[in-house]
Design a protein around this motif. Structure first.
Motif, PDB file in Angstrom:
ATOM      1  N   VAL A  15      -6.023   4.427  -3.132  1.00 49.55           N
ATOM      2  CA  VAL A  15      -4.574   4.640  -3.153  1.00 49.55           C
ATOM      3  C   VAL A  15      -3.806   3.369  -2.756  1.00 49.55           C
ATOM      4  CG1 VAL A  15      -4.168   5.491  -0.808  1.00 49.55           C
ATOM      5  CG2 VAL A  15      -2.830   6.392  -2.689  1.00 49.55           C
ATOM      6  N   SER A  16      -4.468   2.391  -2.147  1.00 52.50           N
ATOM      7  CA  SER A  16      -3.744   1.209  -1.669  1.00 52.50           C
ATOM      8  C   SER A  16      -3.150   0.381  -2.806  1.00 52.50           C
ATOM      9  CB  SER A  16      -4.636   0.342  -0.776  1.00 52.50           C
ATOM     10  OG  SER A  16      -5.697  -0.217  -1.508  1.00 52.50           O
ATOM     11  N   THR A  17      -3.881   0.188  -3.883  1.00 53.45           N
ATOM     12  CA  THR A  17      -3.365  -0.610  -4.992  1.00 53.45           C
ATOM     13  C   THR A  17      -2.228   0.098  -5.739  1.00 53.45           C
ATOM     14  OG1 THR A  17      -5.444  -1.806  -5.212  1.00 53.45           O
ATOM     15  CG2 THR A  17      -3.977  -1.836  -7.122  1.00 53.45           C
ATOM     16  N   PRO A  18      -2.390   1.376  -6.121  1.00 52.21           N
ATOM     17  CA  PRO A  18      -1.247   2.042  -6.764  1.00 52.21           C
ATOM     18  C   PRO A  18      -0.006   2.096  -5.867  1.00 52.21           C
ATOM     19  CG  PRO A  18      -3.225   3.327  -7.111  1.00 52.21           C
ATOM     20  CD  PRO A  18      -3.567   2.220  -6.155  1.00 52.21           C
ATOM     21  N   GLU A  19      -0.207   2.247  -4.565  1.00 53.86           N
ATOM     22  CA  GLU A  19       0.927   2.256  -3.639  1.00 53.86           C
ATOM     23  C   GLU A  19       1.617   0.897  -3.645  1.00 53.86           C
ATOM     24  OE1 GLU A  19       3.268   1.772  -0.123  1.00 53.86           O
ATOM     25  OE2 GLU A  19       1.394   0.684  -0.458  1.00 53.86           O
ATOM     26  N   ALA A  20       0.845  -0.184  -3.670  1.00 53.40           N
ATOM     27  CA  ALA A  20       1.423  -1.533  -3.707  1.00 53.40           C
ATOM     28  C   ALA A  20       2.168  -1.779  -5.019  1.00 53.40           C
ATOM     29  CB  ALA A  20       0.328  -2.579  -3.522  1.00 53.40           C
ATOM     30  N   VAL A  78       0.653  -1.440   8.526  1.00 49.31           N
ATOM     31  CA  VAL A  78       1.696  -2.436   8.241  1.00 49.31           C
ATOM     32  C   VAL A  78       1.543  -2.981   6.825  1.00 49.31           C
ATOM     33  CG1 VAL A  78       2.536  -4.748   8.875  1.00 49.31           C
ATOM     34  CG2 VAL A  78       2.131  -3.035  10.638  1.00 49.31           C
ATOM     35  N   LEU A  79       0.311  -3.132   6.363  1.00 55.26           N
ATOM     36  CA  LEU A  79       0.102  -3.631   5.006  1.00 55.26           C
ATOM     37  C   LEU A  79       0.697  -2.697   3.957  1.00 55.26           C
ATOM     38  CD1 LEU A  79      -3.512  -5.078   5.251  1.00 55.26           C
ATOM     39  CD2 LEU A  79      -1.362  -6.344   5.024  1.00 55.26           C
ATOM     40  N   ALA A  80       0.831  -1.422   4.296  1.00 49.81           N
ATOM     41  CA  ALA A  80       1.409  -0.464   3.349  1.00 49.81           C
ATOM     42  C   ALA A  80       2.914  -0.651   3.188  1.00 49.81           C
ATOM     43  CB  ALA A  80       1.113   0.962   3.792  1.00 49.81           C
ATOM     44  N   VAL A  81       3.555  -1.296   4.135  1.00 50.23           N
ATOM     45  CA  VAL A  81       5.008  -1.463   4.048  1.00 50.23           C
ATOM     46  C   VAL A  81       5.420  -2.886   3.681  1.00 50.23           C
ATOM     47  CG1 VAL A  81       5.496   0.447   5.613  1.00 50.23           C
ATOM     48  CG2 VAL A  81       5.247  -1.849   6.533  1.00 50.23           C
ATOM     49  N   ASP A  90      -6.685  -3.448   0.156  1.00 48.53           N
ATOM     50  CA  ASP A  90      -7.830  -3.116  -0.701  1.00 48.53           C
ATOM     51  C   ASP A  90      -8.954  -4.127  -0.519  1.00 48.53           C
ATOM     52  OD1 ASP A  90      -9.222  -1.745  -2.916  1.00 48.53           O
ATOM     53  OD2 ASP A  90      -8.756  -3.579  -4.032  1.00 48.53           O
ATOM     54  N   LYS A  91      -8.584  -5.404  -0.459  1.00 48.73           N
ATOM     55  CA  LYS A  91      -9.589  -6.465  -0.277  1.00 48.73           C
ATOM     56  C   LYS A  91     -10.318  -6.308   1.064  1.00 48.73           C
ATOM     57  CE  LYS A  91      -9.897 -11.490  -0.032  1.00 48.73           C
ATOM     58  NZ  LYS A  91      -9.158 -12.747  -0.146  1.00 48.73           N
TER      59      LYS A  91
END
Length: 114
Positions: A15-20, A78-81, A90-91
């Motif tokens: 989900v991290s990449t689609p969220e970004a 924090v990376l999500a915002v 993701d990495k």
């Protein structure tokens, strides 16, 4: 690492990449709204909001299962915002997953790290 922990990390990664991407598209939509008559902010806002909530739920599950220190858990949140933060998350999560798999295999085979 047990299967549930590995699954929690995988879900967070997925989900991290689609969220970004949705965050970046929301930023573009915001600029277009202010510079043209095109207004995709309501749609992109809803999509990004849903993905952010899912990321938050998966982040909480991963934190609970991995027992990350507070600093690492905060970093992933924090990376999500941050713009492009989801790509970096993701990495990092991929590295963490791979390292855990290697450590689990070594433990099963009785290899002791030195």
């Amino acid at each position: 690492m047990d299967l549930k922990t590995a699954s929690a990390l995988r879900r967070l990664r997925l989900v991290s990449t689609p969220e970004a991407v949705s965050f970046l598209l929301l930023l573009v939509a915001s600029v277009l709204k202010r510079t043209t008559d095109f207004n995709a902010v309501p749609v992109m806002g809803a999509i990004h909001g849903a993905l952010f909530v899912i990321y938050g739920l998966f982040w909480a599950d991963a934190w609970n299962r991995t027992r990350w220190p507070l600093g690492r858990a905060a970093l992933y949140f924090v990376l999500a915002v941050l713009p492009f933060g989801g790509f970096y998350a993701d990495k990092l999560l991929r590295r963490e997953s791979e390292a855990s798999v290697i450590a689990t295999r070594a433990q099963r085979e009785g290899v002791v790290g030195g």
